[in-house]
Design a protein around this motif. Structure first.
Motif, PDB file in Angstrom:
ATOM      1  N   LEU A 162       0.960  -1.253   0.091  1.00 22.70           N
ATOM      2  CA  LEU A 162      -0.150   0.127   0.149  1.00 22.70           C
ATOM      3  C   LEU A 162       0.772   1.192  -0.225  1.00 22.70           C
ATOM      4  CD1 LEU A 162      -2.534  -0.957   2.512  1.00 22.70           C
ATOM      5  CD2 LEU A 162      -3.074  -0.614   0.077  1.00 22.70           C
ATOM      6  N   ALA A 163       0.533   2.033  -0.904  1.00 21.22           N
ATOM      7  CA  ALA A 163       1.344   3.209  -0.956  1.00 21.22           C
ATOM      8  C   ALA A 163       0.775   4.400   0.021  1.00 21.22           C
ATOM      9  CB  ALA A 163       0.992   4.126  -2.277  1.00 21.22           C
ATOM     10  N   ILE A 164       1.723   4.759   0.897  1.00 19.97           N
ATOM     11  CA  ILE A 164       1.400   5.629   1.936  1.00 19.97           C
ATOM     12  C   ILE A 164       1.061   7.009   1.606  1.00 19.97           C
ATOM     13  CG2 ILE A 164       2.240   6.592   4.059  1.00 19.97           C
ATOM     14  CD1 ILE A 164       2.194   3.415   4.319  1.00 19.97           C
ATOM     15  N   GLU A 165       1.438   7.531   0.640  1.00 18.49           N
ATOM     16  CA  GLU A 165       1.066   8.810   0.298  1.00 18.49           C
ATOM     17  C   GLU A 165       0.229   9.015  -1.136  1.00 18.49           C
ATOM     18  OE1 GLU A 165       2.318  11.340   1.996  1.00 18.49           O
ATOM     19  OE2 GLU A 165       3.595  10.004   3.326  1.00 18.49           O
ATOM     20  N   SER A 166      -0.147   8.031  -1.503  1.00 17.86           N
ATOM     21  CA  SER A 166      -0.958   8.324  -2.930  1.00 17.86           C
ATOM     22  C   SER A 166      -2.229   7.195  -2.799  1.00 17.86           C
ATOM     23  CB  SER A 166      -0.212   7.954  -4.079  1.00 17.86           C
ATOM     24  OG  SER A 166       0.801   6.830  -4.168  1.00 17.86           O
ATOM     25  N   ASN A 167      -3.006   6.893  -1.871  1.00 22.42           N
ATOM     26  CA  ASN A 167      -4.055   6.097  -1.904  1.00 22.42           C
ATOM     27  C   ASN A 167      -5.377   6.837  -2.279  1.00 22.42           C
ATOM     28  OD1 ASN A 167      -6.210   4.500  -0.907  1.00 22.42           O
ATOM     29  ND2 ASN A 167      -4.563   3.103  -0.179  1.00 22.42           N
ATOM     30  N   PHE A 168      -6.183   6.414  -2.868  1.00 25.49           N
ATOM     31  CA  PHE A 168      -7.258   7.237  -3.625  1.00 25.49           C
ATOM     32  C   PHE A 168      -8.393   7.192  -2.409  1.00 25.49           C
ATOM     33  CE2 PHE A 168      -5.373   6.755  -7.567  1.00 25.49           C
ATOM     34  CZ  PHE A 168      -5.906   7.812  -8.159  1.00 25.49           C
ATOM     35  N   SER A 169      -8.264   6.211  -1.208  1.00 22.70           N
ATOM     36  CA  SER A 169      -9.143   6.119  -0.041  1.00 22.70           C
ATOM     37  C   SER A 169      -8.782   7.449   0.625  1.00 22.70           C
ATOM     38  CB  SER A 169      -8.922   4.912   0.663  1.00 22.70           C
ATOM     39  OG  SER A 169      -9.670   4.947   1.768  1.00 22.70           O
ATOM     40  N   LYS A 170      -9.785   8.251   1.027  1.00 27.78           N
ATOM     41  CA  LYS A 170      -9.660   9.435   1.903  1.00 27.78           C
ATOM     42  C   LYS A 170      -9.489   8.993   3.418  1.00 27.78           C
ATOM     43  CE  LYS A 170     -11.873  12.683  -1.150  1.00 27.78           C
ATOM     44  NZ  LYS A 170     -12.734  11.880  -2.281  1.00 27.78           N
ATOM     45  N   SER A 171     -10.190   7.847   3.695  1.00 31.39           N
ATOM     46  CA  SER A 171     -10.377   7.418   5.100  1.00 31.39           C
ATOM     47  C   SER A 171      -9.006   6.689   5.342  1.00 31.39           C
ATOM     48  CB  SER A 171     -11.430   6.307   5.282  1.00 31.39           C
ATOM     49  OG  SER A 171     -11.618   5.225   4.457  1.00 31.39           O
TER      50      SER A 171
END
Length: 183
Positions: A162-171
């Motif tokens: 999982l990308a720490i800085e560029s996830n599309f999930s706001k939560s």
């Protein structure tokens, strides 16, 4: 030594955090997990667990799924439980609608973690650009992966990517920024 204690609704949340936290927490922070068997178990026993926790230098994080509930009501309920337990400053984070939203927000991680092909390119589809809006993300994960995804082993496999800085999930991003603010 400082400790962050995570109170979690389910085992898959622990697996996800174990794959992510070592990348954002300094080595001198110790992590403990208290895993419940669902949201009812969490809400029923949280006060007892919090009250019983006497180890010094601890910060607490509660994480649970929104499911079909109202985020604000869930957060308020959990905050009231914390207050009754005598714990202030507890970080409460709600996964909108389910933990799987975090994974749907980073399809490259799903592709790598589950060793599947062609999933990452679907990130630009409307539903995956804001996965927190999906009402049943776990069902979407099963469909997307042809039922290869499993909540616990899938979380264990996907989380390290999982990308720490560029996830599309706001939560997911809100969870990560909250944890970073604790340290």
């Amino acid at each position: 030594m400082r400790t962050i204690v995570f109170f979690l609704e389910e085992p898959s949340a622990k697996e996800m955090l174990q794959g992510v936290l070592h990348r954002i927490l300094p080595d001198e922070i110790f992590v403990r997990y208290v895993v419940f068997q669902g949201k009812q178990d969490l809400e029923k026993n949280l006060k007892i667990k919090l009250r019983a926790w006497t180890l010094p230098n601890c910060s607490f994080v509660i994480m649970r799924d929104q499911d079909s509930g109202d985020c604000k009501v869930i957060k308020e309920t959990l905050a009231n439980i914390c207050e009754k337990a005598g714990k202030k400053g507890v970080l409460i984070r709600i996964a909108c609608h389910e933990l799987e939203s975090f994974y749907l927000g980073d399809l490259a991680a799903v592709e790598k973690g589950l060793d599947l092909k062609g999933i990452e390119k679907r990130q630009q589809q409307r539903k995956f650009r804001d996965p927190d809006l999906l009402t049943n993300p776990s069902e979407e994960m099963f469909k997307l992966t042809n039922n290869i995804y499993d909540k616990v082993s899938g979380s264990r496999a996907i989380a390290p990517y999982l990308a720490i800085e560029s996830n599309f999930s706001k939560s997911f991003n809100t969870l990560i920024s909250g944890i970073k603010n604790l340290i």
